[in-house]
Design a protein around this motif. Sequence first.
Motif, mmCIF file in Angstrom:
data_model
loop_
_atom_site.group_PDB
_atom_site.id
_atom_site.type_symbol
_atom_site.label_atom_id
_atom_site.label_comp_id
_atom_site.label_asym_id
_atom_site.label_seq_id
_atom_site.Cartn_x
_atom_site.Cartn_y
_atom_site.Cartn_z
ATOM 1 N N VAL A 232 0.797 -1.146 0.166
ATOM 2 C CA VAL A 232 0.137 0.005 -0.209
ATOM 3 C C VAL A 232 0.892 1.156 0.033
ATOM 4 O O VAL A 232 2.083 1.305 0.613
ATOM 5 C CB VAL A 232 -0.928 -0.106 1.135
ATOM 6 N N GLY A 233 0.455 2.142 -0.691
ATOM 7 C CA GLY A 233 1.299 3.562 -0.802
ATOM 8 C C GLY A 233 2.697 3.552 -1.328
ATOM 9 O O GLY A 233 2.943 2.770 -2.488
ATOM 10 N N ALA B 272 -5.777 -0.350 -1.905
ATOM 11 C CA ALA B 272 -6.090 1.142 -1.870
ATOM 12 C C ALA B 272 -7.573 0.905 -1.246
ATOM 13 O O ALA B 272 -8.249 -0.083 -0.827
ATOM 14 C CB ALA B 272 -6.379 1.640 -3.146
ATOM 15 N N THR C 256 -3.431 3.840 -5.077
ATOM 16 C CA THR C 256 -2.492 3.597 -3.858
ATOM 17 C C THR C 256 -1.771 4.679 -3.383
ATOM 18 O O THR C 256 -1.306 4.856 -2.172
ATOM 19 C CB THR C 256 -1.981 2.376 -3.886
ATOM 20 N N LEU C 257 -1.546 5.571 -4.232
ATOM 21 C CA LEU C 257 -0.616 6.901 -4.003
ATOM 22 C C LEU C 257 -1.365 8.070 -3.937
ATOM 23 O O LEU C 257 -0.661 9.122 -3.597
ATOM 24 C CB LEU C 257 0.467 6.911 -5.106
ATOM 25 N N SER D 142 -5.060 6.222 -0.668
ATOM 26 C CA SER D 142 -3.889 5.367 -0.331
ATOM 27 C C SER D 142 -4.449 4.760 1.397
ATOM 28 O O SER D 142 -4.980 5.595 1.995
ATOM 29 C CB SER D 142 -2.562 6.156 0.234
#
Length: 250
Positions: free
Chosen positions: A35-36, A126, A148-149, A163
């Motif tokens: 994630v992220g 996400a 996810t960003l 995110s």
Amino acid sequence: MRLAFGGDSILYLSLPGAIKALNESTIDIDEIHCVGFSCIPLFFSEYYKSADRAFSVMRHIWKDIDKTFHHPDGNKLVKTVELVKTLYRLGKSMHGVIPIKTLEDFVDKYFPDITTDKVPRLKIHAFNIKTYDDEMISGSLREAMKMTLAFPIQFGAYKDHVSGANVYGVPEGDILFLLNMPQNAVPRNALDYMMLSTIARTGEIVRYRKEKARYVIEFTSTNSNPDSFVPKLYKDTRKKLEALNTVQKK
């Protein structure tokens, strides 16, 4: 074995060091959940099947990441509060400080136009703000990376997703891998305390998931430069894995 990574800070861009140590270990990894920020190096490591090549990519795009993301050191109190204040002044409570196109351009520049099934072990997470669910995103890789960003506050949601790095911290897994930056800020006003409570809520979810996991690998650092942190993370992860193997044999 299901391996899950957090991803709220640019410390995670040094994950090629950890991945190299994991690849050299005897641990059988079936799925890698991210994630992220962790999804960036993990994608390149899986796509090229090389932690060394992923490290090379991280060095190449480091400066662009630093320009694109305005709180790359994690969910820190002072920076987060400043972003909230900026949103309030602009009257953009449902949008981010930075146009979502900035994120779209970054992802389109560095990630290939492929589907997620090209990296079958990697599961990109996400948070869906309409259903309030953590989701594994399949289909277009670029779409998954944008979701996810899309860090809350900095960017608006991307197709109703943000995110999960600042929502639940880390996906569930058999092994959790977490990288932390120290939180040293002292609250000064009501907004600070509100943000601290949000950060604490995420921390509580992380604590619960750590209790459920079979193993937890966790490090704290203030040095986010991949040139120095990657080799350190490689050595430290190897030591953790050696200890984990000893426990498994017992």
